[in-house]
Design a protein around this motif. Structure first.
Motif, PDB file in Angstrom:
ATOM      1  N   LYS A 121       9.150  41.617  28.660  1.00 48.59           N
ATOM      2  CA  LYS A 121      10.284  40.764  29.058  1.00 48.59           C
ATOM      3  C   LYS A 121      10.134  40.304  30.511  1.00 48.59           C
ATOM      4  CE  LYS A 121      13.043  41.286  25.355  1.00 48.59           C
ATOM      5  NZ  LYS A 121      13.451  40.164  24.522  1.00 48.59           N
TER       6      LYS A 121
ATOM      7  N   SER B 159      19.061  38.644  31.556  1.00 47.04           N
ATOM      8  CA  SER B 159      18.284  38.727  32.800  1.00 47.04           C
ATOM      9  C   SER B 159      19.189  38.550  34.012  1.00 47.04           C
ATOM     10  CB  SER B 159      17.167  37.686  32.810  1.00 47.04           C
ATOM     11  OG  SER B 159      17.717  36.394  32.711  1.00 47.04           O
ATOM     12  N   ASP B 160      20.282  37.777  33.866  1.00 45.54           N
ATOM     13  CA  ASP B 160      21.215  37.599  34.985  1.00 45.54           C
ATOM     14  C   ASP B 160      22.643  37.556  34.449  1.00 45.54           C
ATOM     15  OD1 ASP B 160      22.560  37.044  37.247  1.00 45.54           O
ATOM     16  OD2 ASP B 160      21.528  35.179  37.735  1.00 45.54           O
TER      17      ASP B 160
ATOM     18  N   SER C 169      14.074  37.366  38.084  1.00 44.53           N
ATOM     19  CA  SER C 169      13.218  36.491  37.278  1.00 44.53           C
ATOM     20  C   SER C 169      12.005  36.100  38.101  1.00 44.53           C
ATOM     21  CB  SER C 169      13.975  35.233  36.868  1.00 44.53           C
ATOM     22  OG  SER C 169      14.172  34.405  37.981  1.00 44.53           O
TER      23      SER C 169
ATOM     24  N   ASN D 158      16.940  44.872  32.922  1.00 43.88           N
ATOM     25  CA  ASN D 158      17.736  44.461  31.763  1.00 43.88           C
ATOM     26  C   ASN D 158      19.207  44.719  32.063  1.00 43.88           C
ATOM     27  OD1 ASN D 158      18.508  43.847  29.044  1.00 43.88           O
ATOM     28  ND2 ASN D 158      18.660  46.042  28.672  1.00 43.88           N
TER      29      ASN D 158
ATOM     30  N   GLY E  54      18.393  33.892  38.691  1.00 50.51           N
ATOM     31  CA  GLY E  54      18.183  34.986  37.744  1.00 50.51           C
ATOM     32  C   GLY E  54      17.794  36.250  38.462  1.00 50.51           C
TER      33      GLY E  54
ATOM     34  N   HIS F  47       8.981  41.815  33.030  1.00 57.68           N
ATOM     35  CA  HIS F  47       9.220  42.842  34.047  1.00 57.68           C
ATOM     36  C   HIS F  47       8.195  43.953  33.924  1.00 57.68           C
ATOM     37  CE1 HIS F  47      13.169  41.322  35.261  1.00 57.68           C
ATOM     38  NE2 HIS F  47      13.402  41.089  33.992  1.00 57.68           N
TER      39      HIS F  47
ATOM     40  N   GLN G  53      10.674  39.387  42.945  1.00 59.28           N
ATOM     41  CA  GLN G  53      11.655  39.808  41.960  1.00 59.28           C
ATOM     42  C   GLN G  53      12.807  40.495  42.693  1.00 59.28           C
ATOM     43  OE1 GLN G  53       9.433  41.531  38.924  1.00 59.28           O
ATOM     44  NE2 GLN G  53      11.061  41.597  37.442  1.00 59.28           N
TER      45      GLN G  53
END
Length: 444
Positions: free
Chosen positions: A252, A173-174, A55, A163, A52, A254, A415
């Motif tokens: 979310k 997310s990915d 993520s 996003n 991700g 992040h 991240q």
């Protein structure tokens, strides 16, 4: 920008090398303390895989095998102002942690507060060459973001895609491996004063250590002090440090906004020192044992012996009421919280679906602070302790270690950032500049 971009890429490579060796050090360079944790990884590659974009996966398999803290020297407002003193303090902390871990460490990942952070919300869009999104498409859409002209004296510390949208499906997310015609991205860019970063890089180099990563304290504090649903639904982390107070907003999972207030717990200590005419170390002790911000009737009668060794019997046997002490501390605490409120209002924090506020950092331990904070910030406020990580000594589990513990999680599972993809590094500064949360609300 190209230079720092290359530095960040080389730090990522160093981190991989350190992970292969299985040992890495965490360095929290603060105004009041310098903390070092030595982590051992179990050598499995499973948590380095791409699971991700950006993520923050659960805790990876690492264990703290060494820990040490020392009083910080040569750091004010979270920035180095006396190189040799800071170098000596870093060496002391790292050597003590290495001794406890019984292993030599060459690579460190560091975090710092201050350096006047500034947040930008960027967006970009590109048409897909094939109908399936590839790694290359992600790099192209990141390159399509309009980077604001943030000034020559500043550098990018974090540049995280937060996003993705394929055609009209947002909130991904990915996007890799999914089908569509066009790909859009929202990205959070955090810039800091380049001199503060360069000083830290140089100081760590002088300690004969290799830097394998750099992060903002307010970001990593949020990772460790906010629970998962707070990171998901929207929360602010207020990290009350010694010389600066970090503010970060997450949604979310992040970080979408970060800022810092250049006042912290050390300023409260200085106020006590001036108000009671005592040395700073005595003021710190009085603050720790008797401090507070909410006075009650009983505090007029509770007397605190100040003590001292000036030789003047009258001066050394003084007592003050706890109410007087609270009267000295409260205005400064209110000032910090008012400044925090200005930052949150400027970011549009009140537009988020959930508005939890979490106080952490050493300064958050003042009794009654959560009640005063909810009154001034007008939201639900709770005190946050860092997540439990394996092997962490009991002495390092308090709120003062939120950024150090968050940095462990960041080291184990960083991240994804702009420089993890093959984005052309010659992107020149362009126009669009929006406030982070407003941009986030409009785009999601």
């Amino acid at each position: 920008m190209t230079e720092l971009y290359q530095t960040q890429r080389s730090m990522r490579r160093m981190r991989k090398q350190a992970m292969d060796r299985g040992v890495i050090a965490i360095l929290d360079v603060g105004t009041s303390k310098i903390g070092c944790l030595v982590l051992r990884f179990d050598g499995s590659e499973k948590f380095l895989g791409a699971d991700g974009v950006g993520s923050l996966a659960g805790q990876s398999s690492f264990r703290v095998i060494g820990a040490a803290t020392t009083r910080s020297r040569g750091v004010t407002f979270g920035e180095i102002d006396a190189m040799q003193e800071t170098e000596r303090a870093i060496r002391t902390a790292v050597q003590a942690a290495q001794k406890m871990a019984n292993v030599r460490v060459d690579h460190v990942i560091a975090c710092f507060a201050g350096a006047r952070p500034r947040s930008y919300g960027l967006d970009g869009q590109t048409e897909l060459a094939e109908s399936i999104v590839t790694e290359n498409d992600v790099a192209r859409v990141l390159a399509a973001c309009d980077v604001p002209d943030y000034g020559r004296e500043r550098e990018v510390l974090h540049a995280q895609p937060v996003n993705f949208a394929i055609d009209h499906r947002s909130g991904l997310s990915d996007p890799r491996g999914q089908m569509g015609n066009s790909l859009a991205v929202d990205m959070h860019l955090l810039t800091v004063d380049s001199s503060a970063v360069q000083n830290l890089l140089y100081c760590i180099k002088r300690c004969d250590l290799e830097l394998a990563g750099l992060a903002s304290s307010s970001y990593v504090s949020g990772i460790s002090a906010l629970v998962e649903d707070e990171q998901e639904l929207g929360a602010a982390c207020i990290d009350l440090g010694g010389g600066a107070t970090g503010v970060s907003i997450f949604i979310k999972k992040h970080m979408i906004f970060s800022d810092s207030v250049r006042i912290g717990g050390d300023h409260i200590t200085q106020d006590i020192s001036k108000g009671l005419k005592v040395p700073l170390n005595v003021a710190e002790r009085i603050k720790t044992f008797y401090g507070g911000v909410m006075a009650t009737g009983i505090d007029d009668r509770e007397m605190i012996e100040i003590g001292g060794d000036t030789g003047d019997w009258e001066l050394d046997r003084r007592t003050v009421s706890r109410a007087e002490l609270i009267g000295i501390m409260r205005p400064r605490v209110e000032e910090i919280l008012e400044e925090v409120r200005v930052r949150l209002d400027g970011a549009g924090f009140d537009q988020l679906p959930a508005q939890q506020i979490v106080l952490t950092g050493g300064g958050s331990q003042i009794p009654g602070l959560d009640g005063l904070a909810s009154r001034i910030l007008g939201q639900q406020v709770r005190l946050g302790r860092p997540l439990r990580v394996q092997g962490l000594p009991q002495a390092a589990t308090g709120p003062a270690f939120s950024s150090a513990v968050g940095l462990c999680l960041f080291a184990a599972h960083p991240q994804d950032e702009w420089w993890d993809f093959d984005v052309p590094a010659d992107r020149y500064p362009a126009r669009s500049l929006k406030r982070a949360v407003k941009w986030f609300r409009d785009n999601w």
